[in-house]
Write a protein that holds these residues in place. Structure first.
Motif, PDB file in Angstrom:
ATOM      1  N   LEU A 123       3.355  12.599   5.882  1.00 23.33           N
ATOM      2  CA  LEU A 123       4.501  13.469   5.631  1.00 23.33           C
ATOM      3  C   LEU A 123       5.594  13.239   6.671  1.00 23.33           C
ATOM      4  O   LEU A 123       6.779  13.118   6.340  1.00 23.33           O
ATOM      5  N   LEU A 124       5.203  13.157   7.932  1.00 21.69           N
ATOM      6  CA  LEU A 124       6.182  12.972   9.003  1.00 21.69           C
ATOM      7  C   LEU A 124       6.876  11.620   8.904  1.00 21.69           C
ATOM      8  O   LEU A 124       8.092  11.514   9.100  1.00 21.69           O
ATOM      9  N   ARG A 125       6.100  10.561   8.607  1.00 19.00           N
ATOM     10  CA  ARG A 125       6.702   9.227   8.487  1.00 19.00           C
ATOM     11  C   ARG A 125       7.708   9.185   7.331  1.00 19.00           C
ATOM     12  O   ARG A 125       8.813   8.643   7.461  1.00 19.00           O
ATOM     13  N   LEU A 126       7.323   9.742   6.205  1.00 21.65           N
ATOM     14  CA  LEU A 126       8.223   9.753   5.057  1.00 21.65           C
ATOM     15  C   LEU A 126       9.467  10.597   5.345  1.00 21.65           C
ATOM     16  O   LEU A 126      10.580  10.228   4.963  1.00 21.65           O
ATOM     17  N   ASN A 127       9.276  11.703   6.039  1.00 19.87           N
ATOM     18  CA  ASN A 127      10.402  12.587   6.318  1.00 19.87           C
ATOM     19  C   ASN A 127      11.406  11.937   7.261  1.00 19.87           C
ATOM     20  O   ASN A 127      12.616  12.203   7.175  1.00 19.87           O
ATOM     21  N   ARG A 128      10.943  11.072   8.159  1.00 21.02           N
ATOM     22  CA  ARG A 128      11.869  10.394   9.058  1.00 21.02           C
ATOM     23  C   ARG A 128      12.751   9.413   8.296  1.00 21.02           C
ATOM     24  O   ARG A 128      13.910   9.199   8.665  1.00 21.02           O
ATOM     25  N   VAL A 129      12.214   8.808   7.266  1.00 16.61           N
ATOM     26  CA  VAL A 129      13.042   7.953   6.420  1.00 16.61           C
ATOM     27  C   VAL A 129      14.018   8.809   5.622  1.00 16.61           C
ATOM     28  O   VAL A 129      15.206   8.492   5.504  1.00 16.61           O
ATOM     29  N   SER A 155      14.394   3.218   8.937  1.00 15.11           N
ATOM     30  CA  SER A 155      14.928   2.980   7.592  1.00 15.11           C
ATOM     31  C   SER A 155      15.502   1.579   7.443  1.00 15.11           C
ATOM     32  O   SER A 155      15.403   0.966   6.387  1.00 15.11           O
ATOM     33  N   THR A 156      16.133   1.070   8.508  1.00 17.72           N
ATOM     34  CA  THR A 156      16.839  -0.206   8.413  1.00 17.72           C
ATOM     35  C   THR A 156      16.045  -1.376   8.976  1.00 17.72           C
ATOM     36  O   THR A 156      16.378  -2.528   8.717  1.00 17.72           O
ATOM     37  N   SER A 191       0.819  -1.218   0.000  1.00 13.79           N
ATOM     38  CA  SER A 191       0.000   0.000   0.000  1.00 13.79           C
ATOM     39  C   SER A 191       0.848   1.262   0.000  1.00 13.79           C
ATOM     40  O   SER A 191       0.480   2.268  -0.608  1.00 13.79           O
ATOM     41  N   VAL A 192       2.003   1.220   0.677  1.00 10.94           N
ATOM     42  CA  VAL A 192       2.836   2.420   0.786  1.00 10.94           C
ATOM     43  C   VAL A 192       3.372   2.854  -0.578  1.00 10.94           C
ATOM     44  O   VAL A 192       3.751   4.004  -0.763  1.00 10.94           O
ATOM     45  N   LEU A 199      12.199   4.399  -2.070  1.00 13.75           N
ATOM     46  CA  LEU A 199      11.023   3.562  -1.813  1.00 13.75           C
ATOM     47  C   LEU A 199      11.366   2.265  -1.075  1.00 13.75           C
ATOM     48  O   LEU A 199      10.656   1.891  -0.133  1.00 13.75           O
ATOM     49  N   PRO A 200      12.446   1.548  -1.434  1.00 12.41           N
ATOM     50  CA  PRO A 200      12.808   0.366  -0.645  1.00 12.41           C
ATOM     51  C   PRO A 200      13.094   0.693   0.825  1.00 12.41           C
ATOM     52  O   PRO A 200      12.804  -0.105   1.711  1.00 12.41           O
ATOM     53  N   ALA A 201      13.668   1.879   1.073  1.00  9.32           N
ATOM     54  CA  ALA A 201      13.932   2.281   2.463  1.00  9.32           C
ATOM     55  C   ALA A 201      12.626   2.498   3.209  1.00  9.32           C
ATOM     56  O   ALA A 201      12.514   2.161   4.401  1.00  9.32           O
ATOM     57  N   VAL A 202      11.619   3.058   2.538  1.00  6.77           N
ATOM     58  CA  VAL A 202      10.309   3.241   3.173  1.00  6.77           C
ATOM     59  C   VAL A 202       9.700   1.889   3.501  1.00  6.77           C
ATOM     60  O   VAL A 202       9.157   1.673   4.599  1.00  6.77           O
ATOM     61  N   VAL A 203       9.781   0.951   2.574  1.00 10.71           N
ATOM     62  CA  VAL A 203       9.237  -0.392   2.808  1.00 10.71           C
ATOM     63  C   VAL A 203       9.947  -1.055   3.983  1.00 10.71           C
ATOM     64  O   VAL A 203       9.310  -1.644   4.865  1.00 10.71           O
ATOM     65  N   ARG A 204      11.280  -0.956   4.029  1.00 12.37           N
ATOM     66  CA  ARG A 204      12.026  -1.549   5.149  1.00 12.37           C
ATOM     67  C   ARG A 204      11.629  -0.930   6.472  1.00 12.37           C
ATOM     68  O   ARG A 204      11.590  -1.611   7.510  1.00 12.37           O
TER      69      ARG A 204
END
Length: 285
Positions: free
Chosen positions: A57-63, A226-227, A14-15, A122-127
């Motif tokens: 926005l906040l979740r994406l920005n932390r990655v 991220s990891t 979904s992300v 995008l892979p970092a967001v998924v992880r």
């Protein structure tokens, strides 16, 4: 009785729909995300659209915090349509990146921009979804609301003065080494710890053992997301404490300040203090 056979999408799938169409501004963003991703990110299913956007926005920005290359924020937020076009414009990711490159917003091609977004970010967001999600508290929602209201990209993390200054010095290397090290010794740092509260050592291939610490809790949280790192405990020390503990270990141990999860991030993202430097600092502490 008729039951639905439609398969629920995993959060990891979904992300990948958030950047499509007109990105973060798309209608029905919560529906695109689905109940499992909403729950994972701490968003109520009945939350208002504005609240959903703030937390996304906040979740994406932390990655994004973990990516040192200066053009990455521009590429990422252009892909999500934040600070890139009018909120109501459904132009698509490729078209937005084409406009970015055409205006000279980045010094790379559309293909390179797309590759960095699709193959790196995008892979970092998924992880990040496999890690425990840090709480969103304090001024974070208000800050996100201001970014959205102005349709502007997020600015740098707003942390304590010492931590922020040290992080900036490390990432930009605009200060002489000695003042940077002094800031590290005197300031607070955070990192993974064992049950006794001692920093955990990481083995870095042939480069020996290192204690990894962060100059702010937000940087640590972004790295963890991220990891997907799963530490049972987080410790807080001064840099001087960490140097002494590293010097007291049986194996020669260095200290890695603000490590990046991005392979090949380089010295602009991390300050390594090798074992010989740690031994020197320990004698002076």
């Amino acid at each position: 009785m008729v039951t639905s056979t439609r398969k629920r999408k995993k959060p990891e799938d979904s992300v990948l729909g958030i950047h499509k169409r007109n990105g973060i501004w798309q209608d029905g963003l919560a529906a695109v995300m689905g109940p499992e991703l909403l729950e994972r990110w701490g968003i109520a299913e009945d939350a208002e659209a504005s609240r959903v956007r703030e937390i996304v926005l906040l979740r994406l920005n932390r990655v994004l915090d973990q990516f040192p290359k200066p053009e990455m924020p521009v590429i990422v937020w252009t892909a999500y349509n934040l600070g890139a076009a009018s909120p109501g414009e459904e132009s698509g990711v490729v078209r937005r990146l084409e406009r970015l490159v055409g205006r000279g917003g980045v010094e790379c091609s559309v293909r390179t921009c797309a590759r960095r977004f699709n193959d790196i970010f995008l892979p970092a967001v998924v992880r990040s979804l496999s890690a425990e999600q840090s709480a969103i508290t304090g001024e974070d929602p208000a800050r996100a609301s201001r970014w959205l209201a102005g349709n502007i990209r997020p600015g740098p993390p707003e942390t304590a003065a010492v931590a922020s200054g040290l992080s900036t010095a490390i990432r930009r290397l605009r200060s002489p080494m000695e003042p940077v090290v002094k800031m590290f010794l005197d300031g607070p740092v955070h990192g993974p710890a064992d049950a006794a509260g001692v920093p955990l050592a990481a083995k870095l291939d042939t480069r020996g053992e290192w204690l990894c610490v962060f100059t702010g809790e937000r940087l640590l949280a972004a790295y963890r997301e991220s990891t997907g790192a799963d530490w049972s405990r987080i410790g807080r020390w001064t840099g001087r404490d960490v140097v002494r503990m590293a010097a007291g270990r049986i194996f020669p141990t260095g200290v890695l300040i603000d490590p990046s999860p991005v392979l090949g991030a380089g010295a602009d993202a991390t300050l390594p203090l090798p074992p010989e430097e740690i031994a020197r600092l320990a004698r002076e502490c």
